[in-house]
Design a protein around this motif. Structure first.
Motif, PDB file in Angstrom:
ATOM      1  N   ILE A  11      33.015  41.100  44.771  1.00  0.00           N
ATOM      2  CA  ILE A  11      32.602  41.129  46.190  1.00  0.00           C
ATOM      3  C   ILE A  11      32.790  39.719  46.759  1.00  0.00           C
ATOM      4  O   ILE A  11      32.255  38.744  46.204  1.00  0.00           O
ATOM      5  N   GLY A  12      33.550  39.622  47.849  1.00  0.00           N
ATOM      6  CA  GLY A  12      33.872  38.302  48.405  1.00  0.00           C
ATOM      7  C   GLY A  12      35.187  37.796  47.846  1.00  0.00           C
ATOM      8  O   GLY A  12      35.395  36.592  47.673  1.00  0.00           O
ATOM      9  N   GLY A  15      37.194  34.855  49.566  1.00  0.00           N
ATOM     10  CA  GLY A  15      36.591  33.533  49.780  1.00  0.00           C
ATOM     11  C   GLY A  15      37.192  32.501  48.831  1.00  0.00           C
ATOM     12  O   GLY A  15      38.117  32.806  48.076  1.00  0.00           O
ATOM     13  N   LYS A  16      36.611  31.298  48.854  1.00  0.00           N
ATOM     14  CA  LYS A  16      37.172  30.207  48.031  1.00  0.00           C
ATOM     15  C   LYS A  16      37.099  30.555  46.539  1.00  0.00           C
ATOM     16  O   LYS A  16      38.088  30.506  45.823  1.00  0.00           O
ATOM     17  N   MET A  17      35.911  30.917  46.085  1.00  0.00           N
ATOM     18  CA  MET A  17      35.786  31.265  44.661  1.00  0.00           C
ATOM     19  C   MET A  17      36.440  32.601  44.365  1.00  0.00           C
ATOM     20  O   MET A  17      37.054  32.791  43.323  1.00  0.00           O
ATOM     21  N   GLU A  36      36.217  42.800  50.122  1.00  0.00           N
ATOM     22  CA  GLU A  36      36.102  41.672  51.061  1.00  0.00           C
ATOM     23  C   GLU A  36      35.870  42.261  52.442  1.00  0.00           C
ATOM     24  O   GLU A  36      36.528  43.240  52.814  1.00  0.00           O
ATOM     25  N   ASN A  37      34.948  41.667  53.232  1.00  0.00           N
ATOM     26  CA  ASN A  37      34.683  42.285  54.535  1.00  0.00           C
ATOM     27  C   ASN A  37      35.153  41.498  55.748  1.00  0.00           C
ATOM     28  O   ASN A  37      35.120  42.020  56.848  1.00  0.00           O
ATOM     29  N   SER A  38      35.634  40.265  55.569  1.00  0.00           N
ATOM     30  CA  SER A  38      36.120  39.557  56.759  1.00  0.00           C
ATOM     31  C   SER A  38      37.632  39.764  56.888  1.00  0.00           C
ATOM     32  O   SER A  38      38.365  39.625  55.903  1.00  0.00           O
ATOM     33  N   ALA A  41      39.878  36.930  55.589  1.00  0.00           N
ATOM     34  CA  ALA A  41      39.843  36.825  54.126  1.00  0.00           C
ATOM     35  C   ALA A  41      40.527  38.027  53.481  1.00  0.00           C
ATOM     36  O   ALA A  41      41.190  37.894  52.446  1.00  0.00           O
ATOM     37  N   ALA A  68      30.770  36.912  44.793  1.00  0.00           N
ATOM     38  CA  ALA A  68      31.357  35.617  45.174  1.00  0.00           C
ATOM     39  C   ALA A  68      31.152  35.400  46.666  1.00  0.00           C
ATOM     40  O   ALA A  68      32.096  35.138  47.406  1.00  0.00           O
ATOM     41  N   VAL A  69      29.917  35.569  47.112  1.00  0.00           N
ATOM     42  CA  VAL A  69      29.596  35.422  48.539  1.00  0.00           C
ATOM     43  C   VAL A  69      28.704  34.181  48.707  1.00  0.00           C
ATOM     44  O   VAL A  69      28.124  33.704  47.733  1.00  0.00           O
ATOM     45  N   PRO A  70      28.588  33.656  49.932  1.00  0.00           N
ATOM     46  CA  PRO A  70      27.774  32.452  50.108  1.00  0.00           C
ATOM     47  C   PRO A  70      26.330  32.670  49.617  1.00  0.00           C
ATOM     48  O   PRO A  70      25.783  33.767  49.769  1.00  0.00           O
ATOM     49  N   ASP A  71      25.741  31.615  49.069  1.00  0.00           N
ATOM     50  CA  ASP A  71      24.396  31.749  48.493  1.00  0.00           C
ATOM     51  C   ASP A  71      23.382  32.273  49.507  1.00  0.00           C
ATOM     52  O   ASP A  71      22.506  33.062  49.155  1.00  0.00           O
ATOM     53  N   ASP A  95      26.326  30.902  41.138  1.00  0.00           N
ATOM     54  CA  ASP A  95      25.491  29.720  41.340  1.00  0.00           C
ATOM     55  C   ASP A  95      24.049  30.139  41.071  1.00  0.00           C
ATOM     56  O   ASP A  95      23.667  31.257  41.406  1.00  0.00           O
ATOM     57  N   HIS A 116      28.499  29.334  36.108  1.00  0.00           N
ATOM     58  CA  HIS A 116      28.992  28.277  37.000  1.00  0.00           C
ATOM     59  C   HIS A 116      30.013  27.415  36.264  1.00  0.00           C
ATOM     60  O   HIS A 116      29.754  26.952  35.153  1.00  0.00           O
ATOM     61  N   PHE A 136      39.765  21.020  40.070  1.00  0.00           N
ATOM     62  CA  PHE A 136      38.666  21.994  40.144  1.00  0.00           C
ATOM     63  C   PHE A 136      38.516  22.797  38.858  1.00  0.00           C
ATOM     64  O   PHE A 136      37.420  23.194  38.462  1.00  0.00           O
TER      65      PHE A 136
HETATM   66  N1  LIG Z   1      33.207  26.781  46.669  1.00  0.00           N
HETATM   67  C1  LIG Z   1      32.955  26.172  45.521  1.00  0.00           C
HETATM   68  O1  LIG Z   1      33.470  25.081  45.215  1.00  0.00           O
HETATM   69  C2  LIG Z   1      32.027  26.820  44.515  1.00  0.00           C
HETATM   70  C3  LIG Z   1      31.971  26.320  43.204  1.00  0.00           C
HETATM   71  C4  LIG Z   1      31.163  26.973  42.272  1.00  0.00           C
HETATM   72  C5  LIG Z   1      30.385  28.072  42.655  1.00  0.00           C
HETATM   73  N2  LIG Z   1      30.435  28.487  43.959  1.00  0.00           N
HETATM   74  C6  LIG Z   1      29.622  29.664  44.311  1.00  0.00           C
HETATM   75  O2  LIG Z   1      30.501  30.757  44.580  1.00  0.00           O
HETATM   76  C7  LIG Z   1      29.878  31.641  45.533  1.00  0.00           C
HETATM   77  C8  LIG Z   1      30.842  31.876  46.691  1.00  0.00           C
HETATM   78  O3  LIG Z   1      31.053  30.649  47.355  1.00  0.00           O
HETATM   79  P1  LIG Z   1      32.402  30.344  48.165  1.00  0.00           P
HETATM   80  O4  LIG Z   1      32.402  28.877  48.419  1.00  0.00           O
HETATM   81  O5  LIG Z   1      33.563  30.966  47.486  1.00  0.00           O
HETATM   82  O6  LIG Z   1      32.087  31.136  49.530  1.00  0.00           O
HETATM   83  P2  LIG Z   1      33.097  31.432  50.729  1.00  0.00           P
HETATM   84  O7  LIG Z   1      32.299  31.321  51.980  1.00  0.00           O
HETATM   85  O8  LIG Z   1      34.355  30.633  50.601  1.00  0.00           O
HETATM   86  O9  LIG Z   1      33.519  32.953  50.496  1.00  0.00           O
HETATM   87  C9  LIG Z   1      32.625  34.008  50.549  1.00  0.00           C
HETATM   88  C10 LIG Z   1      33.406  35.280  50.880  1.00  0.00           C
HETATM   89  O10 LIG Z   1      32.516  36.378  50.796  1.00  0.00           O
HETATM   90  C11 LIG Z   1      32.841  37.273  51.851  1.00  0.00           C
HETATM   91  N3  LIG Z   1      31.706  38.187  52.048  1.00  0.00           N
HETATM   92  C12 LIG Z   1      30.476  37.892  52.546  1.00  0.00           C
HETATM   93  N4  LIG Z   1      29.703  39.013  52.527  1.00  0.00           N
HETATM   94  C13 LIG Z   1      30.464  40.016  51.995  1.00  0.00           C
HETATM   95  C14 LIG Z   1      30.236  41.405  51.711  1.00  0.00           C
HETATM   96  N5  LIG Z   1      29.067  41.981  51.983  1.00  0.00           N
HETATM   97  N6  LIG Z   1      31.246  42.131  51.151  1.00  0.00           N
HETATM   98  C15 LIG Z   1      32.434  41.568  50.887  1.00  0.00           C
HETATM   99  N7  LIG Z   1      32.714  40.242  51.138  1.00  0.00           N
HETATM  100  C16 LIG Z   1      31.743  39.498  51.687  1.00  0.00           C
HETATM  101  C17 LIG Z   1      33.153  36.374  53.030  1.00  0.00           C
HETATM  102  O11 LIG Z   1      33.910  37.050  54.013  1.00  0.00           O
HETATM  103  C18 LIG Z   1      33.973  35.280  52.305  1.00  0.00           C
HETATM  104  O12 LIG Z   1      35.351  35.607  52.268  1.00  0.00           O
HETATM  105  C19 LIG Z   1      28.561  30.981  45.944  1.00  0.00           C
HETATM  106  O13 LIG Z   1      27.534  31.504  45.128  1.00  0.00           O
HETATM  107  C20 LIG Z   1      28.802  29.512  45.595  1.00  0.00           C
HETATM  108  O14 LIG Z   1      27.608  28.792  45.336  1.00  0.00           O
HETATM  109  C21 LIG Z   1      31.239  27.918  44.887  1.00  0.00           C
END
Ligand SMILES: NC(=O)c1ccc[n+]([C@@H]2O[C@H](COP(=O)([O-])OP(=O)(O)OC[C@H]3O[C@@H](n4cnc5c(N)ncnc54)[C@H](O)[C@@H]3O)[C@@H](O)[C@H]2O)c1
Length: 290
Positions: A11-12, A15-17, A36-38, A41, A68-71, A95, A116, A136
């Motif tokens: 899920i997600g 996104g970046k992760m 993915e819902n956006s 993305a 893999a969605v924002p915390d 995380d 993590h 990374f």
């Molecule tokens: N970015 C980093 O460097 C990093 C490193 C280690 C851990 N993390 C952890 O990874 C997780 C994700 O972080 P990120 O930086 O990749 O976030 P992000 O904001 O880059 O991506 C999140 C994705 O989730 C999608 N999303 C949100 N709600 C959704 C839903 N209901 N269904 C489907 N998709 C949905 C968003 O559209 C987005 O594309 C967090 O827990 C973060 O702490 C991130």
């Protein structure tokens, strides 16, 4: 969850992760559903050659559901996803903050895990251009992973380890700790301290250029080389710091660091920083866990 075939709902995925771990999961033998819902993305997911799937279709069959969605969205997203999960499946977050703060939707018959990436070590011996370019991790440079899985059998942990090794590949080792210990690793050790010191060094570099007028290239050359030697001496004892350097270090500590800085290892302080990160008023913890 079996030891061989595993189906995974991510899920997600856009996104970046999500994009990083998808690139590795796509090459594996796991049956992966990308959710993915956006719209922007979603376009990234399909441009990378992966098919999108609705979470309603992906989650009920999945052995592992990766969030893999924002915390700050984990409470709401887990609230929608957890009721659809099959009994015995694992909810994997990336995380520890939301798990530590008890924000994940609860069910007695599923398992909760956090994994993590440690990122490739500053002391890693890198041989190829690809390894050098992979700051990374998850592409070419080996890294470790810190993970928590507090309930569940050894077989489930072994199966989960396989998933984690693929997601963050190449992985040297997975270190199993508690959720609370993981929260002390990140944010406390690596964000509150290491990332803060990194940004602090950048500010000091800018100040050396701006306030003292040292040419930027000279300041950068001096700093980057000394970051390397400072880490080698402090962590690896390659050779001692000189007596004069020790005096300058003591002056720096006295002048820059607050005497009570170790309070960051007090769990009430951990609660404070995690509440701030998750934008909640306070952390609800069932017991003092450390
Ligand atoms: N970015 C980093 O460097 C990093 C490193 C280690 C851990 N993390 C952890 O990874 C997780 C994700 O972080 P990120 O930086 O990749 O976030 P992000 O904001 O880059 O991506 C999140 C994705 O989730 C999608 N999303 C949100 N709600 C959704 C839903 N209901 N269904 C489907 N998709 C949905 C968003 O559209 C987005 O594309 C967090 O827990 C973060 O702490 C991130």
């Amino acid at each position: 969850m079996t030891l061989q075939t595993q189906s995974i709902a991510l899920i997600g995925a856009g996104g970046k992760m999500g994009m990083r771990i998808s690139a590795n999961l796509q090459r594996s033998s796991f049956d992966v559903r990308y959710c993915e819902n956006s719209p922007s993305a979603q376009a990234q997911v399909t441009a990378a050659g992966r098919e999108l799937c609705d979470s309603d279709a992906a989650v009920p069959d999945a052995d592992v559901v990766i969030l893999a969605v924002p915390d700050i969205a984990l409470g709401a997203v887990s609230g929608a996803v957890v009721p659809m999960m099959k009994s015995g499946a694992v909810l994997l977050t990336l995380d520890p903050a939301a798990a530590y703060a008890n924000l994940l939707a609860k069910r007695e018959d599923i398992h909760y895990a956090v994994a993590h990436p440690c990122h490739p070590s500053v002391f890693l011996e890198r041989y190829t251009k690809e390894e050098h370019a992979d700051a990374f991790g998850g592409v070419a440079a080996p890294q470790h992973v810190a993970a928590a899985f507090e309930r569940g059998s050894d077989a489930q942990r072994a199966a989960l380890t396989e998933v984690i090794r693929v997601m963050y590949a190449p992985v040297e080792q997975v270190h199993w700790v508690t959720v609370t210990q993981l929260a002390y690793l990140e944010p406390t050790l690596v964000e509150t301290v290491a990332c803060m010191v990194g940004t602090f060094m950048k500010e000091a570099l800018d100040e050396t250029v701006k306030a003292v007028g040292v040419p930027r290239e000279a300041a950068e050359a001096m700093l980057y080389g000394h970051i390397q030697i400072a880490l080698a001496v402090a962590f690896r004892s390659t050779n001692p710091f000189s007596d004069a350097c020790m005096i300058a270090i003591d002056y720096g500590k006295e002048t820059i660091i607050k005497p009570d800085w170790k309070k960051i290892f007090d769990q009430r302080e951990l609660d404070k920083v995690i509440a701030r990160m998750l934008k909640v008023d306070k952390i609800e913890r069932p017991t003092e866990t450390v």
